[in-house]
Motif scaffolding. Structure first.
Motif, short mmCIF file in Angstrom:
data_model
loop_
_atom_site.label_atom_id
_atom_site.label_comp_id
_atom_site.label_asym_id
_atom_site.label_seq_id
_atom_site.Cartn_x
_atom_site.Cartn_y
_atom_site.Cartn_z
N VAL A 3 -10.61 -53.20 61.62
CA VAL A 3 -10.74 -53.34 60.13
C VAL A 3 -9.39 -53.33 59.38
O VAL A 3 -8.57 -52.19 59.52
N THR A 4 -9.06 -54.23 58.74
CA THR A 4 -7.81 -54.38 57.99
C THR A 4 -8.15 -54.23 56.50
O THR A 4 -9.01 -55.06 56.03
N PHE A 5 -7.45 -53.37 55.87
CA PHE A 5 -7.82 -53.24 54.30
C PHE A 5 -6.78 -53.90 53.64
O PHE A 5 -5.62 -53.91 53.42
N VAL A 6 -7.33 -55.29 53.31
CA VAL A 6 -6.29 -56.01 52.41
C VAL A 6 -6.06 -55.74 51.14
O VAL A 6 -5.22 -55.76 50.69
N GLY A 7 -7.20 -55.13 50.33
CA GLY A 7 -6.91 -54.33 48.98
C GLY A 7 -7.60 -53.07 49.01
O GLY A 7 -8.92 -52.79 49.78
N VAL A 8 -7.38 -52.25 48.19
CA VAL A 8 -8.17 -50.87 48.28
C VAL A 8 -8.43 -50.28 46.90
O VAL A 8 -8.85 -49.24 46.53
N GLY A 9 -8.11 -51.15 46.01
CA GLY A 9 -7.82 -50.69 44.38
C GLY A 9 -9.27 -50.99 43.68
O GLY A 9 -10.26 -51.73 44.13
N GLU A 10 -9.42 -50.41 42.65
CA GLU A 10 -10.53 -50.59 41.81
C GLU A 10 -10.59 -52.08 40.72
O GLU A 10 -9.44 -52.69 41.21
N ALA A 11 -11.42 -52.38 39.87
CA ALA A 11 -11.23 -53.41 39.22
C ALA A 11 -10.12 -53.81 38.43
O ALA A 11 -9.71 -54.87 38.38
N PHE A 12 -9.30 -52.77 37.72
CA PHE A 12 -8.16 -53.17 36.80
C PHE A 12 -6.90 -52.40 37.17
O PHE A 12 -6.07 -52.15 36.34
N ASP A 13 -6.82 -51.94 38.55
CA ASP A 13 -5.60 -51.32 38.99
C ASP A 13 -4.63 -52.50 39.02
O ASP A 13 -4.66 -53.30 39.82
N GLU A 14 -3.47 -52.21 38.32
CA GLU A 14 -2.43 -53.22 38.29
C GLU A 14 -1.45 -53.20 39.32
O GLU A 14 -0.52 -54.06 39.75
N ALA A 15 -1.49 -51.92 40.46
CA ALA A 15 -0.52 -51.81 41.45
C ALA A 15 -1.18 -52.05 42.78
O ALA A 15 -0.94 -52.37 43.71
N LEU A 16 -2.67 -52.06 42.73
CA LEU A 16 -3.34 -52.24 44.06
C LEU A 16 -4.22 -53.32 43.90
O LEU A 16 -5.20 -53.31 42.94
N ALA A 17 -4.42 -54.39 44.90
CA ALA A 17 -5.38 -55.36 44.94
C ALA A 17 -6.99 -54.93 44.89
O ALA A 17 -7.08 -53.75 45.57
N ASN A 18 -7.66 -55.58 44.60
CA ASN A 18 -9.20 -55.17 44.50
C ASN A 18 -9.58 -54.96 46.01
O ASN A 18 -9.10 -55.60 47.00
N THR A 19 -10.52 -54.11 46.26
CA THR A 19 -10.77 -53.63 47.51
C THR A 19 -11.42 -55.04 48.32
O THR A 19 -12.60 -55.58 47.75
N SER A 20 -10.97 -55.01 49.39
CA SER A 20 -11.34 -56.05 50.41
C SER A 20 -11.00 -55.99 51.72
O SER A 20 -9.82 -55.18 51.86
N LEU A 21 -11.86 -56.18 52.67
CA LEU A 21 -11.67 -55.73 54.24
C LEU A 21 -11.77 -57.11 54.94
O LEU A 21 -12.67 -57.74 54.55
N PHE A 22 -10.92 -57.05 55.91
CA PHE A 22 -11.07 -58.24 57.11
C PHE A 22 -11.33 -57.43 58.41
O PHE A 22 -10.68 -56.53 58.84
N VAL A 23 -12.69 -57.75 58.76
CA VAL A 23 -13.08 -57.33 60.00
C VAL A 23 -13.22 -58.34 61.13
O VAL A 23 -13.47 -59.48 61.22
N GLU A 24 -12.79 -58.01 62.23
CA GLU A 24 -12.58 -58.59 63.49
C GLU A 24 -13.24 -57.92 64.47
O GLU A 24 -13.25 -56.80 64.84
N ALA A 25 -14.37 -58.61 65.30
CA ALA A 25 -15.15 -58.05 66.01
C ALA A 25 -15.59 -58.95 67.25
O ALA A 25 -15.40 -60.22 67.00
N GLY A 30 -19.12 -64.60 70.38
CA GLY A 30 -17.57 -64.29 70.84
C GLY A 30 -16.83 -63.62 69.71
O GLY A 30 -17.72 -63.13 68.81
N ARG A 31 -15.64 -63.92 69.43
CA ARG A 31 -14.99 -63.45 68.63
C ARG A 31 -15.49 -63.69 67.07
O ARG A 31 -15.68 -64.85 67.06
N ALA A 32 -15.55 -62.85 66.00
CA ALA A 32 -16.05 -63.07 64.80
C ALA A 32 -15.35 -62.33 63.89
O ALA A 32 -14.60 -61.46 64.18
#
Length: 258
Positions: A3-25, A30-32
């Motif tokens: 699991v890669t944390f692309v973003g970890v921020g809340e809606a209006f955080d100017e320093a951190l991108a909105n929360t988003s996760l990239f999952v590889e499994a 096969g790989r997804a």
């Protein structure tokens, strides 16, 4: 599962991108790969994320999960679709969301780029999910439960046969969410505040409790209120470390492999 944390921020955080996760499994076929949420600022963050291989970013995931229809969780979708179209993507993209996802996705994409859906070089397959039943998400086992957010929001349990993660979207965990999280290796919980009681949002206290009840080996809290993360970030890290989760307040680009 990775699991890669692309973003970890809340809606209006100017320093951190909105929360988003990239999952590889490793799924049934096969790989997804699955992108969990993609808000206002998450699209650009995905393409800038050094923890994801550049070829992977240009190719895009097999599926996108939308926890709910607030802008900081899905307004980045038109950006992503247009970018993958420009990159020459030709394999289908499945987009999963709650009831009404088909019309809502079409409305937002058309508002951003009125002719984009008609000229996409790949099929866009929007699938609506209801709480309760099991479903296949890019070859991975998915289940959903309604959280306590201000609008309908679905928490997701995603499993590959060996590992399972719980992703809250927004909102405190409900009894159905607690059942969904049982046995998960990784809990990713929205924690806008420190203590329960913030309308429509979760808290650090509830996240710690959910991780303990579920038996998870790893906990990540995301979507922390921007002022709270800046002013009390070290305190939050100490509390998480004391509970056995030293990486529990991830930075963008962090990777957890439960």
């Amino acid at each position: 599962m990775r699991v890669t944390f692309v973003g970890v921020g809340e809606a209006f955080d100017e320093a951190l991108a909105n929360t988003s996760l990239f999952v590889e499994a490793r799924g049934a076929g096969g790989r997804a790969t699955v992108l969990l949420d993609c808000g206002f600022t998450a699209g650009a963050a995905f393409f800038a994320c050094p923890a994801i291989d550049a070829r992977e970013r240009e190719a895009g995931p097999d599926a996108v999960w939308i926890s709910h229809f607030h802008g900081d969780h899905f307004f980045g979708l038109p950006y992503l679709l247009a970018r993958w179209h420009e990159a020459g993507r030709d394999r289908p993209l499945a987009v999963f969301g709650g009831p009404g996802a088909g019309d809502t996705v079409a409305t937002v994409v058309d508002a951003a780029y009125p002719r984009l859906r008609a000229k996409l070089g790949f099929a866009l397959d929007v699938r609506e999910v209801a709480p309760g039943g099991a479903f296949d998400l890019a070859g991975l086992a998915g289940r959903a439960a309604a959280t306590g957010h201000g609008v309908p929001c679905l928490a997701l349990r995603l499993a590959d046969g060996e590992r399972a993660l719980y992703y809250s979207g927004d909102g405190p965990p409900t009894p159905a969410c607690r059942e969904l999280a049982m046995g998960c290796d990784l809990i990713v919980q929205e924690a806008y505040g420190l203590a329960p009681g913030i309308p429509g949002h979760g808290s650090l206290e509830e996240a710690l409790d959910l991780a303990r009840l579920s038996g998870a080996t790893a906990l990540a809290v995301v979507h922390v209120r921007r002022e709270l993360r800046r002013e009390r970030g070290q305190d939050i890290r100490r509390l998480l470390a004391a509970a056995g989760h030293p990486s529990g307040l991830p930075e963008p680009g962090a990777v957890i492999a439960p």
